[in-house]
Each structure stands twice: as C-alpha cells, then as structure tokens.
Scaffold this motif. Structure first.
Motif: not given
Length: 1369
Positions: A219-235, A269-275
């Motif tokens: 469960l921890s690895v899924i949690n970390s993967a979800v958070k990292l996905f939100g930082v890097v990029c969204a395919h 993205l909303a917190g960092s004013k991204g597009n």
C-alpha cells in the motif's frame, strides 16, 4: 536508523558532518551505468536482498536529509547527489526480472523509498530518467495484486474535507475514528504496525492524514507512486487505455489508482499554478473523471467530483468550465440511477466552490432548479443528501447573488425538515448545512424589523427547533451551529436562556461533533455575554429537579442517549459552568475541543474574574490542590528563626486537611497547568482594574465599608499557596507554571508596604514559603528548563528588596551559588540526559539570574555611595562581591559568544570551529535563542561591574580554568597565558569596551519587532553605566565618528520606540556623549595652552566643532547629529516649534499648553543637552548653532508658559530658563572671536521674548511671571552690552512697569522682585533714579530690594561675583 535520526536534527548539526555523509552515500550506489551492469552479473538472490535493503535505507536517509535540511541543499550538494539517481532508477526493474518473486518484498520497499525521494526533489534534477520513472509508475498503478477496499486509503486525502460528511458517519470526526477508518478503509488489513516500516519511528505525522502509519509495503508503494505521478507528468491517455483493457475487479483497482494519480496531479498543478496542456491531454482526463463520477464506489465519486473542479481550475477557461457545467446538467436531466445523480450533483457544487465566476445568473438558476428537483426525490435519500450538500456549497460560493433564491430555498428546507422522516438523519444533516449557509448569506440583514426579514428569521428559528428535536446527535450539532450563526447576526432574537440550556444538556455528549458544536457556540457567546451565560447555566442547574451534571442531563427528552452518559463530573450547581468546563477539559482528549474549552474559559476569565475574584481563585485552587499532598498553607511569622534547616521551609506548606473534599479528583497535569496559567491571567486582569487590588491599606478600608468588595491583595496567601503547590509538583510542566506564577506574584506585590509594620512589605511574611518552593528546583535530578525558571525567580526575589535580613537572604542566595558552582565544575557536572542546547540554556539562565541580582546590587551600592561617600560592605553587596570575579569572566565569555553568534552569515567563517564557551558548533542555531533571552541583563551587569572597577584590570589570568568549556579566548584576554600573547591592561580594557559598545550598537541599530522593552532598556542602561567612567568617555570623545554613529543609532531608537522611559534613557546617553566631547575639547585646549605657553595664546588653534570657519557638515558633525535628535524630541511634543508644520516663519503665537509628565521630562532633558552644545564648538561653530538653540529654548518657554496657581513655574518653563541661563553664561559669549556675534544674537533673543508680551491682552493665558523671569535671567547672565542699549532698557522697564499695575498680587510682588534684581545687577543707578522720580508712589517702597535679593537666591542660584554686585547695589 541512527543515521536517519541524526539527519532529522537541525541543519546546524548536520552541516559539520555533511561531507562524510555524502561520501557514504556515494559508496552505496554504483557511480556509472557500466558499474551497474558489472554489479548485476555478480551475487545471488540473498546478496541482492541485502543490497536492496541497504540501498533502501540509504534512499530513506537521503529523503530525510532533503526534507529536514533543505537549507543545506545547495547546487554543489545536489550535484553530488545526482550520480546515484540514474543507477537507482535503472535498478527498479532489472533485478526483479532476473531473480523473480524472491526479491519481491525487498523490491517493493526499494521502490517506495525511491518514489518518496523523487517526490521531494525538483523534477528537473531527474529529467533524463522521466521516461523510465513513468514506465515504472504506470506499472505500479495498473497492478492488481491488492484488493479494491484496501486501495480506498488513497481517496480520503484527495476528497475535500467538507465532502466526507456525506459519505459515511464512520468517516466523520469521532472519538474512535482510528478504529473505524481501519475497518472501513483497510478491509481488515492491519495498519500502523512498526514491522512494516521501522524508519517511520522518527517521522512526524502529516497534518490531516488520519490513516495510521506505517501502511503495509504494497500500500505504501502505491501511495508513493500516486504522489510522484502528481509531481512528474500525466500520461493520462496510456492510463485510460489500461482501464479499458481490464475488466471486473481488476478494472476497479486500476480505475481507482489512475483516478487517484490524476487527482494528485491536478491538485499539484493547481497549487503550483501550472498548465494541463493541449486538448489532447484534457480529453482523456475528462473521460477518466466522467467514468469515475459514475462509479458505484462513493469515495471514488467524491474524489472524482473534486478532481472535476480542479480540472476546470487548472484549465482556467470560461468556455471549458461552462462545458463541464453543461455536461453535468445533461447527465442530471437524463440519468435516473442514484449513482449518476449523486456524482454529478456533487460535481456541480465542487465547480461552484472552486470557480465562483461561473455563478452567473443563468448558471445559478439552472443549478438551483436542478438541485431543487433532486432534493425532493423522496424515493432516494442518497440523492437528496448529495443534492442538498451541493446546494449548500452553491449558497456559500454565490454570496449576494443568491439573495433572489433565499425565500424559496428556505421554504424548501422547512418543508423537507417537516416531511423527511427523522430516520434519514443524513438528509437532515444536509438540510442543516443549507440552513447554516442561508443564515450566513443573509448576515446582518437578519436584525431588520421588516415583515419579510421577520418571516425569514422566524423560518430560520423554526428550522433550528425542528433539528433540535431530532434524535440524531449530528443533526443536533447542525442545529446548534445554526443558532450560533443566528446569535452572531441577530442576538436580540435568540433566546439566550433556551440556547444555554441546550448547550448545558449536550456539554458532555458522547459524540465528538456535538461536543465541538457546543463548545464552539459557547466560545462565541461568552465573548460578549459571559456573565449572562454563566448566570443562566447556574439558574438552570438550581431550577432543575435532578442535579445537573455534564453527564446527567436535566432535560431527558432533549438528550438522545440519556443512559449513555459518561462518568459523573462536577455539577454546575456546585462549581458553575466554569468548573464544569474545567472538568470537561480534564477528561477531553480531542485537541481542537480542548483549545475551544481553554478559549471559552479565557474569555470568561477576562470578563468576570475581577468581579468574581474569590470564585475564580477558589476554582483554580481546587484544581491545583486536588492531587497535591497538601491542602493548606500556613502563614509564617516574619520574625521566626530559620537557621538553615531545610525542613522548616517545607513544613510550612504541607499541613494536611483530610476533612475537606474537592470537586476535582486527580486532574491531569495539563489541567493543573492551565489552572496555574489562569492565576497569572487573573493577576494581569486586576492590574487594569481598581488600584486597591495592589494596595492592602486601601483594600482593607474599602472592605470595611462594604463587605462585598473583594481585592486581590487580600488573597495573597492563596496566591502563594497555589504557586507553591504547582512549583513543587512532580510534573515538570506544572513546576514551570508554578514558578512562573510565583515570579508574577513577586513582581506585582514586592513593593506593597505592610501598613501594620512601617518600613516592611507584605511579602516578607512569606519568605520561608518562597524558599520552600524554590529549593526542590535545584536538585541534581531537575531538568534544565525548570532550573532556568527557578533561577529567574530567585533573582527576582533577591532583587525585589523584599528580604532585608542577611540570614534570610542567604538562604535563597545559596541556591544561586550552588548553580554557579555547578557551572564552574564544567560540563562533567551537567546532566547527560539532555542535549548540549539544554546545558546552554541552564548556564545562561544562571548567569542571567546573577546578572539581575548584581545589577540591582550595583545600583543600590552606587546610590549608597552617593549618600555616604563609600560603598557599604554589608548585606547583599557583600554576598555578591564574593563571586564577582568568577561571574565577570563568565559574563564576558557569554557576551563574546553572543557577539559571534549574531554575526551576519557572510562572517560565519569567523566562528570558532569547535564552538564557544557555552555552546558547541553543532548546537549554535538552537543556542541563539537562549543567548537572545539572556544577553541584555548580562550586558548591563557587566557594564556596571566595569564601572565599579573603573576599567582597572587586576589579574587577567586569574580563574581562567573555571570556564566550563574553554575552547576559545572568550573572556577577552582571560584565557590561559600559555601559548598566547598576553595583552596589556589597556588592550584588555579596549576589547571589553568595544565588546559592550558593539553589542549595544548592533542591537539598537537593527531593532527587531520582537525586541522586548526590557532588553532595550537594559542595553541603554549599560551604555549609561559605561559612560559614567572617565576612560570610556575619553574613548568616545576622541573618536568623533564613533560618537556620531552612536547618536544616529539613538536617534533611530527614539523614532521607532514611543516608550517615554526608553526615550529618556536614550537622551541620558546623548547627554553623556556630549559631556565626553566637552571633556575631550577641554583637554585639547588645556594641552595646547601648556605646550605652546601663555605668551602665544593668540596663535593657538581653535578646538571644537566648526574650527575657524564655523561650518557643521551633516553626517560628520557630532553637534549637528545632536541637534537633529533634540529637534525630533521637541517637535514631537511641541509641533508648533516646526515652522513647516505651522506655516509661519517663527514660533506660532498659539495658546500655551501644559505637557504631560513624560512629555515635560523629555523636553527638559532635550533642553539640558542643547545648553551643553556651545561648549563642544569652537567660537565660530558656536555662532553657527546659537540661533537654533535660542529659537528652540525660547520657543519651549513661549509654548509652555502656562499660568499656574501661586505663581509656580511649570517644569518645562523651569528647564527652559535653566537652559537659557546656561547658554547665556557660556564662555563663548565672552570669547574674543565670538563676542560681537553672540551679543547681537542675544539681543535678538531678548527682543523676541519682549515681543511675546501681549500688548493688547488678547492672550491673557500667557504667564507674565515666566516672561519676567526670562528677562531677569538675561539681565543677570549676559554682559551689560546686551541689555544696556537704550531701546532694550526702555522696553524692559516698560514691561516691569506694566506688570506692577496688574491687580494680581502674586504677579505684582514678583514683578517688583524681578525689577529690583534687574536694577541692581543690570541697569545703572541713573535709570533707577529716573524711574523712582517719575513714580512717586514707589519712593517709599525700597523694601522690595530685600525681596529682590531673596528672589535672586531662589531663582538664579548666583555665584560669588553676583553676590558682590548685589551687596554694592
């Protein structure tokens, strides 16, 4: 694990070992891909298991370093961290493919650590590995090895907190939420076990994260993967395809993971004013969320609705937002299933919450219409609940735009409240939220008396009444919240008695949300109506048949679970609402609720403590005494003998009283700490009340007049008792509070005299009590913070002057001596249970305490020496003198430590590598706070000690070994003489002088907003003490730049601090600087006269500012800087002195004014400084400044010449006359080079004073006596050339003649005196004969010469030459 704990400390500790830590990390990972390939070909599965575990630990250590020591993460450090990252990423899949499932567990932990680290680092750092990282993330997010329910732990953090209330009661705040969340979200999987992640033991809980940690690795690895996905990029497109290619339960798992990842990405993205990107990215994201909004999982629908709004927020396009709203409209109109209706109705509310701009009238009408319809769907309570919740969000976000819908919405709410069965509690909760939002929208309009407003108000009250009758506790909480809002906006229309009754019934409900609502409402009520609320609660308790206790409601019909009451608490009838709240505070565990209880009690105390003093003190005493071993304190006779028996002090406060019962039973230490804090607040409240609270004679007198009068000073014994009980408790926190209470009592009551024993104070009878309270704090087992506070109390007690007997004083003094001995013994004597920073705090607290005692001793000794001509060798001075040698070295060491620690960051290289005298290099940052709290008093005491020695160095090497950590030469040439050059006494004194002056200037020139008044005052007093000695004055006088800099600093202090005491202290330092400059000028003149001989005096160079030209350069002139400062003081008090403010070329002829006492003292001090300035100048320089000085001095005289009864002069007038006399008597008026110019200027000044006289009588408030005295001062203090010119003589005589005609006897007699003084000493006898001959009625009144002589002695304090002239006259 030890390395992780080390890296979790402050950056100052880690920085000293960073190079070795980076080298260690470098050795753990392969440096290049080639090394990684070589490594893969070696080892077996067990070797790789150990390797992966070790590298996972290294990644965890790096994560700890990045998160805790961000200040050390420079570009250089990042470059050294980068090389292992590519190899760490490549290792994710390669080893698992080779060795299969045998490394699965180790690989999962390794992935988790890597994802957590990458989540903290900027994506640009690992940009070259993004493709490999995204591939692994996609694989983890689309895995299906875990159950669906176990994955729901991802969703609550991604949902809005306000939306969780519609999902399940188990997700709401309860006392047992920890257990319920595990059952609901974990599906039986145990969470929070340390075996899952041993490293979590040092991590802090994330605020708002209710899931217990650590989670299982999968469960921890899924949690970390979800958070990292939100930082890097969204395919998103690839992930959407993964959902389509799966079916059944696996599809639900993948969908949940992907939606969680997308929500995390949109939130980032909303917190960092991204597009988000182009349309190709929006389309799959929209499709993914539409599928999730129709998911049967309510948590997933809630998270999708939040992401739906976040998507519109990130895209930030009106057309796109309108399209999303239209999609929701279409789905709600066409769909008939519960899932779709609930999902899209919440999506509408979320859109309005994040994008208020879509609340145009068209969209608002459409949204309200659809939600109206859904909320009336009686076939589905879920649809009603979600629709009404969404409607409440729209009402909140629409604001004034919703006014047109208020009446129909309120009618809908009332109808549903009456028609929906009470069993559907979730619908009633949503209706309560809508009603709360409507009340907020109406706001202050609810106070109106129009028919429509009255109808709306009545409807709101009706809705609250219906919800109050609902058996569900959460609905009752909503009713209380609505009543709270109504009371805020329309207090006159809410029945306070009924509301307080409801609150008292539910005060200790077993439901957390209901208790929170009750306390939130109470907190608001007592802010304005504390006495009324308390009175209603007591009256309800007395009127009820059953005893009203927090656990036994007297209105059983209003209590849904009367049988489920908690254990009985102290009843309101006995201890009032305040006592019930204290009891609840003692039993409560919810932090938010405890905060509300404390705030409520604080408001009640502020409003009622002075009026109900005995009640509040008894309440606090009962709490503090409930678990103590003693319950009464007997007063100690002030004359009793106490010759060192430690048991004597303790016994006076430990008398038992077993017969008395207390309403509180063994309260927790936190409750008792709060009670002790309440005692301090009560004392502070009494300070702002009647003066009799701190005057026992007045309090006793007023108590005799009216027995209901109650004053704090009459409860002094109880205050001492409570402070003792708290200070001697077993809880360290309570001991701190008790010592703080004792400190407050000492400071507030130390100066109150004892009326029955003149010459004594009322605290003297509690000497043994104070000693007994302090002694336990100085044992070897006491923590450093308690010792520090006890030292502060000791110093305050000794310095207060309460104790006059030397034997009594020695008892407390010995406690400080023991602490000083502990410091001298070195770090071996300090406790090793605490870190070095705690030792620094203890040492500095001891030195600060000794500094306070020594400062008061020095000041007392100096005043005695002024009276008696020598220091007294008895009393406290003798006790302090014994340890003064050791103290002085320690003080100087502490001051040098402080000077080094306050250096700017660019001078960090100058700090000692191993630390200072009382701190280590690793704890330098933590130690700064302790130095900031102590340095001011230590500086003052050091300056007083140097003043007492006259800057004479007796033995520079004595006692150097006594420093606890003699690492650096911290004592200013007090270190060991071996291996170092011994400085001369002159150099030692110079170092000490610059140390004290440098610390003072650095502090005063950059005063921080949190700088205390005590620190500023102590710093200024240290400068005063420093300049009381000739040697430091010679240093200031000989260095003009240093004097100017110090004046500029003091000018800034005066501008930024409005405190009169600070401004007066600054002016005293200015006066001393001018005196130092005068002494320097006099010495240069004397030396020049001695060196050049008397015959060559005409050729002597001019000394003083101005030289031969008389010019004063701003920024380089001491006199100019002083003038700026004095003008600042004078214009602040008398703005009329500034021509730019008055618009006139001179002092505006306004009505004279009487300044306040503080203002008069400031103006008088500035005038004294002004009168001293000519002595600092050369003759030409004095001519330059004389017009300004005369303008200011005479202007003050004019503006403050107020008539006082009996012919008295105000303090400012007296100061201006004295300053005028000093200016007129200046040697520069008689100097050859300046005599002519001075004479002309002084004549102009006398003319100005004569012009102030009001010939028409339009300003009768001007004091003639002040002006007559000023004229007389001119006649007496100037040369005859100034006043004997005919025009001035004639005008002076006319003024005297005019005042002789005044009917006021005081003015008439005074004018005669002044006139005779002027005639005798300033005018020739011809004018006297002419005046008497032309005024026959005065021929027989020569007796006024006698009055004249008396007046001269009284007003002008003449010298011997004046007396000779008087006798001739």
């Amino acid at each position: 694990l030890p390395l992780l704990v080390f890296l979790s400390r402050c950056p100052a500790v880690v920085s000293h070992h960073l190079a070795r830590v980076l080298l260690l990390w470098k050795c753990v990972f392969p440096v290049s891909p080639k090394d990684l390939e070589t490594e893969k070909s070696r080892g077996d599965s067990f070797t790789w298991q150990v390797t992966l575990e070790g590298r996972a630990g290294a990644l965890c250590a790096i994560k700890s370093f990045v998160s805790r020591c961000g200040d050390l993460l420079t570009e250089e450090v990042i470059q050294r961290l980068l090389p292992p990252l590519p190899c760490a990423v490549d290792l994710l899949s390669s080893v698992l493919k080779t060795y299969g499932s045998t490394l699965k567990t180790s690989s999962v932990v390794y992935r988790q650590r890597l994802y957590e680290l990458l989540n903290l680092l900027p994506p640009e750092i690992y940009e070259g590995n993004l493709s490999a990282i995204l591939k692994e993330l996609a694989a983890d997010l689309t895995a299906s090895e875990i159950q669906v329910a176990a994955s729901t732990f991802l969703l609550p953090p991604l949902c809005h907190q306000d939306d969780l209330v519609i999902l399940s009661p188990l997700l709401q705040e309860t006392d047992h939420r920890f257990i319920e969340e595990q059952l609901l979200l974990g599906n039986g999987i145990a969470c929070g076990s340390l075996e899952y992640d041993p490293y979590s033991i040092y991590e802090k809980d994330i605020e708002g994260d209710s899931v217990p940690k650590p989670l299982p690795p999968i469960l921890s690895v899924i949690n970390s993967a979800v958070k990292l996905f939100g930082v890097v990029c969204a395919h998103v497109g690839e992930l959407l395809d993964s959902i389509k290619h799966t079916k059944g339960a696996r599809q639900q798992i993948v969908q949940l993971h992907v939606v969680s990842s997308l929500s995390s990405f949109l939130k980032y993205l909303a917190g960092s004013k991204g597009n988000l990107g182009p349309e190709e990215v929006r389309r799959p994201a929209l499709a993914l969320l539409m599928g999730a909004l129709e998911s049967p999982n309510p948590l997933l629908r809630c998270a999708a609705a939040e992401a739906w709004a976040r998507l519109a927020q990130v895209v930030d396009d009106g057309a796109f937002t309108a399209a999303l709203a239209q999609v929701s409209f279409d789905k709600l109109k066409s769909a008939r299933d519960v899932v779709t209706r609930t999902g899209y109705s919440l999506a509408l509310g979320s859109l309005h919450r994040y994008l208020g701009g879509i609340s145009s009238s068209q969209h608002l009408n459409a949204c309200v219409g659809i939600l109206y319809t859904l909320s009336q769907d009686s076939t589905s309570p879920d649809v009603q609940t979600w629709a009404l919740h969404s409607l409440s969000l729209i009402i909140d976000s629409a604001g004034p735009l919703y006014h047109m819908h208020v009446e129909p919405t309120l009618s809908l709410i009332i109808m549903l409240l009456l028609n929906v069965p009470p069993t559907h509690a979730e619908v009633h909760q949503s209706l309560g939220r809508c009603l709360d939002a409507l009340i907020t929208t109406l706001g202050p309009e609810l106070q109106g008396n129009s028919t429509s407003i009255s109808a709306l108000r009545t409807s709101c009250l009706l809705g609250c009444a219906v919800m109050q009758d609902n058996p569900d506790c959460l609905v009752q909480a909503q009713a209380i919240s609505c009543l709270q809002q109504l009371h805020m906006f329309a207090p006159r229309h809410v029945n306070l008695s009924s509301l307080v009754s409801c609150l008292c019934v539910n005060l200790c409900s077993p439901y957390l949300l209901l208790r929170r609502a009750v306390l939130a409402c109470l907190r608001q009520l007592v802010q304005r109506e504390a006495a009324e609320v308390s009175g209603h609660a007591v009256m309800l308790a007395k009127d009820s048949r059953d005893e009203l206790t927090p656990g036994n409601s007297f209105l059983s019909s209003a209590s849904p679970f009367p049988s489920a009451s908690p254990p009985a608490y102290a009843n309101i009838r006995e201890v009032g609402l305040e006592g019930a709240l204290l009891t609840l505070l003692d039993k409560e565990t919810d932090q938010k609720l405890c905060h509300d209880i404390k705030e409520t009690l604080n408001h009640m105390l502020t409003s009622m403590a002075v009026d109900k003093l005995s009640f509040w003190l008894k309440l606090c005493k009962d709490v503090l005494a409930a678990s103590a071993d003693f319950t009464t304190v007997t007063c100690v006779d002030t004359m009793q003998e106490e010759e060192g028996d430690k048991g004597d002090d303790a016994s006076v406060l430990t008398t038992r009283n077993d017969d008395k019962s207390y309403p509180f039973t063994n309260p927790r230490w936190a409750t008792r700490v709060f009670a002790a804090e309440c005692v301090c607040r009560i004392i502070n409240q009494c300070e702002n009340a009647h003066s009799a609270h701190f005057d026992i004679a007045l309090a006793q007198e007023m108590r005799k007049r009216d027995s209901r009068n109650d004053f704090l000073v009459l409860h002094l014994a109880d205050l001492i008792r409570m402070a003792f009980m708290a200070a001697t408790d077993h809880s360290d926190q309570l001991r701190l509070s008790g010592l703080e209470t004792l400190l407050v009592v000492i400071r507030r009551f130390a100066s109150i005299p004892e009326p029955e024993f003149p010459g004594h104070v009322i605290l003297e009878q509690y000497q043994a009590n104070v000693g007994a309270a302090l002694r336990p704090a100085f044992t070897s087992e006491t923590p450093p913070d308690v010792i520090a506070k006890a030292c502060q109390v000791c110093s305050a007690w000794i310095a207060s002057g309460v104790v006059s007997d030397l034997n009594d004083l020695r008892r407390v003094h010995q406690l400080l001596v023991s602490s000083l001995t502990k410091i001298q013994a070195g770090k071996e004597a300090l406790s090793h249970l605490y870190n070095e920073s705690a030792s620094t705090m203890e040492i500095l607290a001891v030195l600060k305490a000794w500094a306070e005692v020594s400062a008061s001793t020095f000041i007392t000794g100096i005043s005695e020496s002024v009276r008696n001509g020598s220091y007294s060798s008895d009393g406290l001075l003798d006790l302090v003198h014994t340890d003064l040698g050791t103290l002085s070295r320690l003080w100087l060491a502490a001051l040098q430590d402080f000077a080094l620690l306050t250096l700017p960051s660019e001078f960090a290289s100058q700090l000692p590598v191993e630390g200072g005298a009382f701190y280590t290099a690793e704890t330098s940052e933590n130690a700064k706070l302790h130095y900031y709290n102590s340095w001011a008093l230590i500086l003052h005491a050091t300056a007083l000690w140097l003043t007492s020695t006259g800057f004479v160095v007796a033995d520079p090497d004595e006692g150097a070994s006594h420093l606890s950590r003699p690492v650096t030469p911290t004592s200013m040439c007090q270190g060991s003489s071996s291996g170092a050059t011994v400085k001369s006494p002159e150099d030692v004194c110079t170092d000490r002088f610059h140390l004290i002056l440098g610390i003072s200037v650095e502090f005063l020139c950059s005063l921080r907003s949190d700088a205390t008044m005590e620190s500023i005052t102590a710093c200024l007093h240290a400068l005063q003490a420093l300049l009381d000695v000739p040697w430091p004055r010679s240093k200031i006088g000989s260095d003009q730049d240093l004097g100017i800099e110090l004046l500029n600093v003091l000018h800034r202090v005066i501008l930024t601090r409005e405190s009169p005491s600070i401004q007066l202290a600054s002016l005293e330092v200015v006066r001393q600087i001018i005196c130092a400059a005068q002494e320097h000028v006099k010495e240069k003149r004397r030396s020049a006269e001695v060196d050049d001989g008397a015959a060559e005096k005409e050729t002597l160079p001019e000394f003083g500012e101005g030289k031969d030209t008389g010019g004063l350069v701003p920024g380089k002139s001491l006199v100019f800087a002083t003038l700026e400062l004095c003008v600042c003081i004078l214009v602040r008090q008398l703005p009329e002195l500034n021509p730019k403010l008055t618009g006139s070329p001179g002092v505006k002829a306004t009505k004279p004014q009487m300044l306040s006492e503080d203002g008069s003292r400031l103006v008088s001090a500035a005038l004294v400084i002004l009168s001293e300035l000519p002595a600092v100048c050369s003759p030409e320089g004095s001519i330059s400044i004389l017009p300004t000085i005369l303008y200011l001095t005479i202007g003050v005289l004019r503006q403050t010449a107020v008539k006082l009864p009996g012919g008295q002069l105000s303090s400012t007038v007296a100061a201006s006359l004295q300053a005028l006399k000093g200016i007129l008597s200046s040697p520069m008026a008689r100097a050859e080079k300046s005599h002519t110019a001075w004479t002309d200027l002084l004549r102009s000044a006398l003319t100005t004073i004569l012009d102030y006289w009001d010939p028409d009588g339009t300003h009768p408030e001007l004091d003639e006596i002040s002006l007559l005295t000023a004229i007389t001062v001119f006649i007496l203090s100037t040369s005859p050339e100034v006043t004997t010119i005919p025009c001035l003589q004639k005008r002076c005589i006319e003024k005297f003649k005019a005042t002789l005609e005044i009917k006021d006897p005081v003015v008439s007699v005074f004018s005669r005196e002044m006139f005779v003084i002027g005639i005798c000493l300033g005018f020739c006898k011809t004018f006297l004969c002419d005046f008497i001959g032309s005024n026959k009625k005065y021929q027989t009144k020569f007796f006024i010469f006698r009055f004249g002589a008396i007046s001269i002695l009284r007003v002008t304090k003449p010298n011997n030459n004046d007396l000779i002239l008087w006798s001739k006259g």
